[in-house]
Design a protein around this motif. Structure first.
Motif, PDB file in Angstrom:
ATOM      1  N   MET A   1       0.772  -1.115  -0.006  1.00 50.76           N
ATOM      2  CA  MET A   1      -0.001   0.012  -0.076  1.00 50.76           C
ATOM      3  C   MET A   1       0.837   1.368   0.120  1.00 50.76           C
ATOM      4  N   ILE A   2       0.512   2.202  -0.816  1.00 49.26           N
ATOM      5  CA  ILE A   2       0.970   3.381  -0.611  1.00 49.26           C
ATOM      6  C   ILE A   2       0.515   4.485   0.486  1.00 49.26           C
ATOM      7  N   GLU A   3       1.328   4.830   1.479  1.00 43.36           N
ATOM      8  CA  GLU A   3       0.929   5.368   2.338  1.00 43.36           C
ATOM      9  C   GLU A   3       0.726   7.188   2.047  1.00 43.36           C
ATOM     10  N   VAL A   4      -0.370   7.688   2.484  1.00 40.63           N
ATOM     11  CA  VAL A   4      -0.372   9.107   1.999  1.00 40.63           C
ATOM     12  C   VAL A   4      -0.713   9.787   3.146  1.00 40.63           C
ATOM     13  N   LEU A   5      -0.186  11.148   3.078  1.00 39.50           N
ATOM     14  CA  LEU A   5      -0.440  12.119   4.110  1.00 39.50           C
ATOM     15  C   LEU A   5      -1.168  13.293   3.366  1.00 39.50           C
ATOM     16  N   VAL A   6      -2.347  13.580   3.748  1.00 42.72           N
ATOM     17  CA  VAL A   6      -3.236  14.590   3.219  1.00 42.72           C
ATOM     18  C   VAL A   6      -3.202  15.850   3.889  1.00 42.72           C
ATOM     19  N   VAL A   7      -2.333  16.946   3.481  1.00 40.46           N
ATOM     20  CA  VAL A   7      -2.238  18.260   3.857  1.00 40.46           C
ATOM     21  C   VAL A   7      -3.239  19.426   3.319  1.00 40.46           C
ATOM     22  N   ASP A   8      -4.022  19.995   4.473  1.00 37.68           N
ATOM     23  CA  ASP A   8      -4.875  21.077   3.700  1.00 37.68           C
ATOM     24  C   ASP A   8      -5.304  21.813   5.095  1.00 37.68           C
ATOM     25  N   ASP A   9      -5.471  23.202   5.107  1.00 40.35           N
ATOM     26  CA  ASP A   9      -5.808  24.021   6.324  1.00 40.35           C
ATOM     27  C   ASP A   9      -7.180  23.697   6.590  1.00 40.35           C
ATOM     28  N   ASP A  10      -7.833  23.660   5.469  1.00 39.01           N
ATOM     29  CA  ASP A  10      -9.393  23.516   5.575  1.00 39.01           C
ATOM     30  C   ASP A  10      -9.877  22.066   6.096  1.00 39.01           C
ATOM     31  N   VAL A  11     -10.228  21.610   7.238  1.00 36.19           N
ATOM     32  CA  VAL A  11     -10.500  20.541   7.727  1.00 36.19           C
ATOM     33  C   VAL A  11     -11.575  19.610   6.757  1.00 36.19           C
ATOM     34  N   ARG A  12     -12.493  20.521   6.184  1.00 39.32           N
ATOM     35  CA  ARG A  12     -13.444  19.745   5.464  1.00 39.32           C
ATOM     36  C   ARG A  12     -12.926  19.356   4.075  1.00 39.32           C
ATOM     37  N   VAL A  13     -12.069  20.135   3.477  1.00 37.97           N
ATOM     38  CA  VAL A  13     -11.413  19.737   2.279  1.00 37.97           C
ATOM     39  C   VAL A  13     -10.447  18.749   2.461  1.00 37.97           C
ATOM     40  N   ALA A  14      -9.802  18.628   3.613  1.00 40.26           N
ATOM     41  CA  ALA A  14      -8.787  17.783   3.884  1.00 40.26           C
ATOM     42  C   ALA A  14      -9.598  16.164   3.942  1.00 40.26           C
ATOM     43  N   ARG A  15     -10.751  16.299   4.313  1.00 38.42           N
ATOM     44  CA  ARG A  15     -11.452  15.027   4.616  1.00 38.42           C
ATOM     45  C   ARG A  15     -11.980  14.556   3.194  1.00 38.42           C
ATOM     46  N   ILE A  16     -12.386  15.438   2.534  1.00 36.24           N
ATOM     47  CA  ILE A  16     -12.623  15.046   1.142  1.00 36.24           C
ATOM     48  C   ILE A  16     -11.693  14.624   0.360  1.00 36.24           C
ATOM     49  N   ASN A  17     -10.544  15.101   0.387  1.00 37.31           N
ATOM     50  CA  ASN A  17      -9.351  14.820  -0.449  1.00 37.31           C
ATOM     51  C   ASN A  17      -8.776  13.264  -0.081  1.00 37.31           C
ATOM     52  N   ALA A  18      -8.904  13.118   1.342  1.00 40.71           N
ATOM     53  CA  ALA A  18      -8.622  11.695   2.092  1.00 40.71           C
ATOM     54  C   ALA A  18      -9.406  10.776   1.630  1.00 40.71           C
ATOM     55  N   ALA A  19     -10.828  11.137   1.529  1.00 32.86           N
ATOM     56  CA  ALA A  19     -11.732  10.214   0.929  1.00 32.86           C
ATOM     57  C   ALA A  19     -11.564   9.940  -0.502  1.00 32.86           C
ATOM     58  N   TYR A  20     -11.293  10.672  -1.362  1.00 34.41           N
ATOM     59  CA  TYR A  20     -10.757  10.523  -2.606  1.00 34.41           C
ATOM     60  C   TYR A  20      -9.666   9.551  -2.726  1.00 34.41           C
ATOM     61  N   ALA A  21      -8.654  10.054  -1.989  1.00 38.32           N
ATOM     62  CA  ALA A  21      -7.464   9.029  -2.261  1.00 38.32           C
ATOM     63  C   ALA A  21      -7.767   7.631  -1.691  1.00 38.32           C
ATOM     64  N   ALA A  22      -8.481   7.651  -0.715  1.00 39.95           N
ATOM     65  CA  ALA A  22      -8.692   6.237  -0.039  1.00 39.95           C
ATOM     66  C   ALA A  22      -9.461   5.232  -1.141  1.00 39.95           C
ATOM     67  N   LYS A  23     -10.226   5.843  -1.999  1.00 36.83           N
ATOM     68  CA  LYS A  23     -11.057   5.153  -2.932  1.00 36.83           C
ATOM     69  C   LYS A  23     -10.344   4.499  -3.912  1.00 36.83           C
ATOM     70  N   VAL A  24      -9.000   5.131  -4.224  1.00 37.25           N
ATOM     71  CA  VAL A  24      -8.088   4.581  -5.328  1.00 37.25           C
ATOM     72  C   VAL A  24      -7.290   3.495  -4.834  1.00 37.25           C
ATOM     73  N   PRO A  25      -7.551   2.203  -5.595  1.00 38.47           N
ATOM     74  CA  PRO A  25      -6.722   1.039  -5.038  1.00 38.47           C
ATOM     75  C   PRO A  25      -5.365   0.886  -4.846  1.00 38.47           C
ATOM     76  N   GLY A  26      -4.873   0.691  -3.637  1.00 38.85           N
ATOM     77  CA  GLY A  26      -3.355   0.540  -3.733  1.00 38.85           C
ATOM     78  C   GLY A  26      -2.985   1.596  -2.675  1.00 38.85           C
ATOM     79  N   PHE A  27      -3.717   2.691  -2.343  1.00 39.42           N
ATOM     80  CA  PHE A  27      -3.625   3.898  -1.399  1.00 39.42           C
ATOM     81  C   PHE A  27      -4.354   3.893  -0.244  1.00 39.42           C
ATOM     82  N   ARG A  28      -3.544   4.220   0.917  1.00 32.80           N
ATOM     83  CA  ARG A  28      -4.240   4.249   2.156  1.00 32.80           C
ATOM     84  C   ARG A  28      -3.717   5.570   2.921  1.00 32.80           C
TER      85      ARG A  28
END
Length: 225
Positions: A1-28
Motif C-alpha cells: 500500500m502507498i501511505e498518503v499524508l493529506v495536508v490542507d488547512d481546511d478540515v472539510r477539504v482535507a477530509r474530502i481529499n482523503a476520502a478521494y485518495a482512499a477510494k483509489v486501489p493501492g492507496f491508504r
C-alpha cells in the motif's frame, strides 16, 4: 500500500481529499495535517510515501514545507493539491521536486488519474533494470497525463471514462470492437479514444496474430491496480 499524508488547512477539504485518495486501489491515508508544522511532525513519525500538499497553509506555504522536508532528508513524493494557479508557484513547485500539480477545485476523477499514474511510476521503479527511451517516454507521459477534464478539444471526459471502465473491468486485453460493445459506443469512437489513451501511456497496445489477415490490436489499461 502507498501511505498518503493529506495536508490542507481546511478540515472539510482535507477530509474530502482523503476520502478521494482512499477510494483509489493501492492507496491508504495514513494521516491528515492542517498546518506545515503538523505535516512535518507527521512525516517525522510515520512512513509516508506520498504527500497531497496544499500551498496555502497558516504557518508557511507548501513550497517551504517541501524545502524543509528535503533539507531534513525526507524523500516522500509530493503532489501539490492547491488553488494556487499562478505560473511562478507552479514553476517553483516543479523546481522543488513536486511530481504533480492539481488545481482546485477538481473532481474525484482528476485526483484518481494523478494517483494511478503515480502508482504506475512506482511499480516501474521498483522493478529495477534499465529502460529504453520509449519506456522512459511512456513513464513521463503517464505521470503528466492530464485528467479527463483536460482532454484535447473534441474529446468527452464521459466517453473516456467509459473506455477506462471497460478496460479496467476486463480479464484481459480487449479489441476496439469489444470495448465498443462493453461501453455502448461505436467502434470508431472506441478506436479514437483508445489511440488517445495509448499515446498518453494509460493504455498498452498489443497485437494478436491469427491464421490469416492483419494482426488484431488489443488494448490493456496500464495504470492503477
Amino acid at each position: 500500500m502507498i501511505e498518503v499524508l493529506v495536508v490542507d488547512d481546511d478540515v472539510r477539504v482535507a477530509r474530502i481529499n482523503a476520502a478521494y485518495a482512499a477510494k483509489v486501489p493501492g492507496f491508504r491515508v495514513a494521516a491528515m495535517a492542517h498546518s506545515a508544522a503538523e505535516a512535518l511532525s507527521v512525516v517525522g513519525e510515520l512512513p509516508i510515501d506520498l504527500i497531497l500538499l496544499d500551498h496555502y497553509l497558516p504557518d508557511r506555504n507548501g513550497l517551504a514545507v517541501v524545502r524543509e522536508l528535503r533539507g531534513l532528508g525526507h524523500h516522500a513524493d509530493v503532489i501539490m493539491v492547491t488553488a494556487a494557479r499562478d505560473v511562478a508557484t507552479v514553476q517553483a513547485a516543479m523546481r522543488h521536486g513536486a511530481l504533480q500539480y492539481l488545481v482546485k477545485p477538481f473532481a474525484y476523477a482528476g485526483l484518481r488519474t494523478k494517483l494511478e499514474a503515480y502508482a504506475a511510476l512506482r511499480r516501474t521503479f521498483e522493478g529495477g533494470g534499465e529502460a529504453e527511451q520509449t519506456e522512459v517516454d511512456r513513464l513521463f507521459a503517464g505521470l503528466w497525463a492530464t485528467g479527463g477534464s483536460d482532454l484535447p478539444k473534441g474529446h468527452s471526459p464521459t466517453t473516456a471514462e467509459l473506455v477506462r471502465q471497460a478496460l479496467r473491468a476486463a480479464d484481459g486485453p480487449l479489441s476496439a470492437q469489444e470495448v465498443a460493445e462493453s461501453a455502448g459506443m461505436s467502434r470508431q469512437t472506441a478506436q479514437r479514444y483508445l489511440k488517445l489513451l495509448e499515446r498518453t501511456g494509460r493504455v498498452r497496445l498489443s497485437l494478436r496474430y491469427g491464421d490469416t489477415g492483419r494482426p488484431e490490436h488489443r488494448y490493456t489499461w496500464t495504470t492503477g491496480a
